[in-house]
Motif scaffolding. Structure first.
Motif, PDB file in Angstrom:
ATOM      1  N   PHE A 114       0.847  -1.183   0.000  1.00 46.18           N
ATOM      2  CA  PHE A 114       0.000   0.000   0.000  1.00 46.18           C
ATOM      3  C   PHE A 114       0.883   1.232   0.000  1.00 46.18           C
ATOM      4  CE2 PHE A 114      -2.894  -3.133   1.742  1.00 46.18           C
ATOM      5  CZ  PHE A 114      -4.060  -2.842   1.052  1.00 46.18           C
ATOM      6  N   THR A 115       0.686   2.089  -0.989  1.00 38.46           N
ATOM      7  CA  THR A 115       1.422   3.346  -1.048  1.00 38.46           C
ATOM      8  C   THR A 115       0.462   4.469  -0.686  1.00 38.46           C
ATOM      9  OG1 THR A 115       2.859   2.486  -2.785  1.00 38.46           O
ATOM     10  CG2 THR A 115       2.797   4.871  -2.507  1.00 38.46           C
ATOM     11  N   ILE A 116       0.820   5.211   0.353  1.00 34.71           N
ATOM     12  CA  ILE A 116       0.022   6.363   0.770  1.00 34.71           C
ATOM     13  C   ILE A 116       0.507   7.532  -0.072  1.00 34.71           C
ATOM     14  CG2 ILE A 116      -0.634   7.850   2.681  1.00 34.71           C
ATOM     15  CD1 ILE A 116       0.144   5.494   4.551  1.00 34.71           C
ATOM     16  N   GLU A 117      -0.339   7.978  -0.991  1.00 30.34           N
ATOM     17  CA  GLU A 117       0.068   9.002  -1.950  1.00 30.34           C
ATOM     18  C   GLU A 117      -0.313  10.407  -1.528  1.00 30.34           C
ATOM     19  OE1 GLU A 117      -1.785   7.326  -5.409  1.00 30.34           O
ATOM     20  OE2 GLU A 117      -0.079   6.002  -5.770  1.00 30.34           O
ATOM     21  N   ASP A 118      -1.266  10.557  -0.630  1.00 31.74           N
ATOM     22  CA  ASP A 118      -1.726  11.852  -0.162  1.00 31.74           C
ATOM     23  C   ASP A 118      -0.775  12.347   0.938  1.00 31.74           C
ATOM     24  OD1 ASP A 118      -3.468  13.406   2.004  1.00 31.74           O
ATOM     25  OD2 ASP A 118      -4.434  13.679   0.032  1.00 31.74           O
ATOM     26  N   ALA A 119      -0.194  13.543   0.758  1.00 32.33           N
ATOM     27  CA  ALA A 119       0.799  14.065   1.702  1.00 32.33           C
ATOM     28  C   ALA A 119       0.217  14.246   3.104  1.00 32.33           C
ATOM     29  CB  ALA A 119       1.363  15.382   1.187  1.00 32.33           C
ATOM     30  N   ASP A 120      -1.001  14.769   3.207  1.00 34.60           N
ATOM     31  CA  ASP A 120      -1.619  14.943   4.524  1.00 34.60           C
ATOM     32  C   ASP A 120      -1.836  13.610   5.210  1.00 34.60           C
ATOM     33  OD1 ASP A 120      -1.719  17.706   4.168  1.00 34.60           O
ATOM     34  OD2 ASP A 120      -3.736  17.625   3.272  1.00 34.60           O
ATOM     35  N   GLU A 156       2.811 -24.834   1.850  1.00 33.30           N
ATOM     36  CA  GLU A 156       3.009 -25.438   3.153  1.00 33.30           C
ATOM     37  C   GLU A 156       2.854 -24.436   4.286  1.00 33.30           C
ATOM     38  OE1 GLU A 156       6.523 -27.855   3.382  1.00 33.30           O
ATOM     39  OE2 GLU A 156       6.165 -28.660   1.376  1.00 33.30           O
ATOM     40  N   ASN A 157       3.272 -23.193   4.069  1.00 34.96           N
ATOM     41  CA  ASN A 157       3.218 -22.177   5.114  1.00 34.96           C
ATOM     42  C   ASN A 157       2.834 -20.832   4.494  1.00 34.96           C
ATOM     43  OD1 ASN A 157       3.435 -21.243   7.734  1.00 34.96           O
ATOM     44  ND2 ASN A 157       5.614 -20.857   7.583  1.00 34.96           N
ATOM     45  N   PRO A 158       1.611 -20.719   3.981  1.00 29.34           N
ATOM     46  CA  PRO A 158       1.216 -19.484   3.299  1.00 29.34           C
ATOM     47  C   PRO A 158       1.135 -18.305   4.262  1.00 29.34           C
ATOM     48  CG  PRO A 158      -0.697 -20.859   3.664  1.00 29.34           C
ATOM     49  CD  PRO A 158       0.502 -21.666   4.080  1.00 29.34           C
ATOM     50  N   SER A 159       1.400 -17.129   3.728  1.00 29.78           N
ATOM     51  CA  SER A 159       1.303 -15.933   4.552  1.00 29.78           C
ATOM     52  C   SER A 159       0.843 -14.743   3.719  1.00 29.78           C
ATOM     53  CB  SER A 159       2.650 -15.611   5.215  1.00 29.78           C
ATOM     54  OG  SER A 159       3.611 -15.239   4.248  1.00 29.78           O
ATOM     55  N   ILE A 160       0.429 -13.714   4.436  1.00 29.96           N
ATOM     56  CA  ILE A 160       0.076 -12.435   3.844  1.00 29.96           C
ATOM     57  C   ILE A 160       1.059 -11.424   4.412  1.00 29.96           C
ATOM     58  CG2 ILE A 160      -1.684 -10.628   3.669  1.00 29.96           C
ATOM     59  CD1 ILE A 160      -2.574 -13.239   2.343  1.00 29.96           C
ATOM     60  N   ILE A 161       1.692 -10.668   3.549  1.00 31.01           N
ATOM     61  CA  ILE A 161       2.577  -9.589   3.982  1.00 31.01           C
ATOM     62  C   ILE A 161       1.907  -8.283   3.582  1.00 31.01           C
ATOM     63  CG2 ILE A 161       4.823  -8.475   3.715  1.00 31.01           C
ATOM     64  CD1 ILE A 161       5.965 -11.272   3.049  1.00 31.01           C
ATOM     65  N   VAL A 162       1.750  -7.401   4.559  1.00 32.77           N
ATOM     66  CA  VAL A 162       1.164  -6.085   4.306  1.00 32.77           C
ATOM     67  C   VAL A 162       2.251  -5.054   4.551  1.00 32.77           C
ATOM     68  CG1 VAL A 162      -0.620  -4.435   4.967  1.00 32.77           C
ATOM     69  CG2 VAL A 162      -1.108  -6.884   5.020  1.00 32.77           C
ATOM     70  N   ARG A 163       2.500  -4.242   3.535  1.00 32.38           N
ATOM     71  CA  ARG A 163       3.507  -3.176   3.637  1.00 32.38           C
ATOM     72  C   ARG A 163       2.835  -1.841   3.353  1.00 32.38           C
ATOM     73  NH1 ARG A 163       7.188  -6.492  -0.130  1.00 32.38           N
ATOM     74  NH2 ARG A 163       8.344  -7.765   1.338  1.00 32.38           N
ATOM     75  N   TYR A 164       3.171  -0.860   4.158  1.00 39.38           N
ATOM     76  CA  TYR A 164       2.753   0.518   3.906  1.00 39.38           C
ATOM     77  C   TYR A 164       3.979   1.297   3.465  1.00 39.38           C
ATOM     78  CZ  TYR A 164      -1.765  -0.231   6.099  1.00 39.38           C
ATOM     79  OH  TYR A 164      -3.030  -0.679   6.392  1.00 39.38           O
ATOM     80  N   LEU A 165       3.844   2.007   2.361  1.00 40.76           N
ATOM     81  CA  LEU A 165       4.948   2.768   1.790  1.00 40.76           C
ATOM     82  C   LEU A 165       4.567   4.237   1.710  1.00 40.76           C
ATOM     83  CD1 LEU A 165       5.536   0.327  -1.207  1.00 40.76           C
ATOM     84  CD2 LEU A 165       6.651   0.246   1.026  1.00 40.76           C
ATOM     85  N   ASN A 166       5.573   5.107   1.868  1.00 45.24           N
ATOM     86  CA  ASN A 166       5.305   6.535   1.684  1.00 45.24           C
ATOM     87  C   ASN A 166       5.342   6.845   0.184  1.00 45.24           C
ATOM     88  OD1 ASN A 166       7.977   6.964   0.848  1.00 45.24           O
ATOM     89  ND2 ASN A 166       8.654   7.630   2.867  1.00 45.24           N
ATOM     90  N   PRO A 167       5.039   8.087  -0.224  1.00 49.27           N
ATOM     91  CA  PRO A 167       5.006   8.404  -1.653  1.00 49.27           C
ATOM     92  C   PRO A 167       6.326   8.133  -2.391  1.00 49.27           C
ATOM     93  CG  PRO A 167       3.945  10.147  -0.405  1.00 49.27           C
ATOM     94  CD  PRO A 167       4.582   9.219   0.595  1.00 49.27           C
ATOM     95  N   ASP A 168       7.453   8.130  -1.652  1.00 44.72           N
ATOM     96  CA  ASP A 168       8.757   7.854  -2.265  1.00 44.72           C
ATOM     97  C   ASP A 168       9.040   6.361  -2.395  1.00 44.72           C
ATOM     98  OD1 ASP A 168       9.270  10.593  -2.410  1.00 44.72           O
ATOM     99  OD2 ASP A 168      10.173  10.612  -0.402  1.00 44.72           O
ATOM    100  N   GLY A 169       8.134   5.528  -1.898  1.00 46.54           N
ATOM    101  CA  GLY A 169       8.326   4.089  -1.974  1.00 46.54           C
ATOM    102  C   GLY A 169       9.079   3.507  -0.792  1.00 46.54           C
ATOM    103  N   THR A 173       6.013   0.735   7.481  1.00 45.80           N
ATOM    104  CA  THR A 173       5.898  -0.422   8.366  1.00 45.80           C
ATOM    105  C   THR A 173       5.400  -1.617   7.561  1.00 45.80           C
ATOM    106  OG1 THR A 173       5.052  -1.208  10.509  1.00 45.80           O
ATOM    107  CG2 THR A 173       3.524   0.036   9.106  1.00 45.80           C
ATOM    108  N   SER A 174       5.530  -2.797   8.150  1.00 45.21           N
ATOM    109  CA  SER A 174       5.000  -4.013   7.513  1.00 45.21           C
ATOM    110  C   SER A 174       4.764  -5.075   8.574  1.00 45.21           C
ATOM    111  CB  SER A 174       5.963  -4.543   6.450  1.00 45.21           C
ATOM    112  OG  SER A 174       7.155  -4.982   7.050  1.00 45.21           O
TER     113      SER A 174
END
Length: 183
Positions: A114-120, A156-169, A173-174
């Motif tokens: 997830f990239t948060i594109e809104d500066a505010d 065998e060991n599936p997972s979900i990885i959630v990453r938050y990125l700032n506008p610069d990529g 956090t994850s």
């Protein structure tokens, strides 16, 4: 007070859109499995000497399915035409919230970037805030990880990885979530 109220509304919109994306990922395969099984059966009826693709094979996209109708990999699931169409429309609706999302495969993990594109919004979405939101949604992510083996073969060991990125990529956090034990 009004900026906080708007931020709360945006966060709520984000959470709703995010859960919609997750549910499409989890539920999208249910309707596709029958069609995928038919496609596998169609592939089996084509003789090895016939190199030409049938219309059904061309419509299936560039992914492979096992005999029981599962995808051979998470990437194959993401590349499937049916999943791509569903995800595209969901991603488009998320963009209006000031965020974008890309899905990727990393071994046995389905990755949400997830990239948060809104500066505010970026200024308000600190690591602590995002970690709190992800912790609150942990059972949802674990459920999605639990569904992956029914869609993708040999996990065998599936997972979900959630990453938050700032506008610069850059990663804010994850977290990684594994299939829940209670199924």
């Amino acid at each position: 007070m009004k900026p906080r109220k708007n931020l709360a509304k945006r966060c709520g919109l984000f959470a709703c859109a995010f859960l919609l994306i997750l549910s499409m990922t989890a539920c999208g395969s249910g309707k596709d499995k029958e069609q995928e099984k038919e496609e596998v059966q169609t592939e089996e009826t084509v003789t090895p000497e016939t190199e030409e693709k049938t219309e059904e094979e061309e419509a299936a996209g560039s992914y492979e399915l096992t005999e029981d109708g599962k995808f051979t990999s998470i990437q194959g699931m993401l590349d499937s035409d049916l999943m791509s169409e569903q995800l595209e429309s969901q991603m488009a609706s998320l963009e209006e919230s000031g965020m974008s999302c890309e899905l990727a495969a990393d071994g046995e993990a389905l990755v949400y970037n997830f990239t948060i594109e809104d500066a505010d919004m970026t200024a308000a979405m600190t690591k602590d805030v995002l970690d709190s939101q992800m912790e609150a949604l942990s059972s949802t992510f674990e459920s999605i990880a639990s569904v992956l083996p029914s869609m993708v073969d040999s996990l065998e060991n599936p997972s979900i990885i959630v990453r938050y990125l700032n506008p610069d990529g850059e990663e804010i956090t994850s977290m990684e979530y594994f299939a829940s034990e209670a199924e």
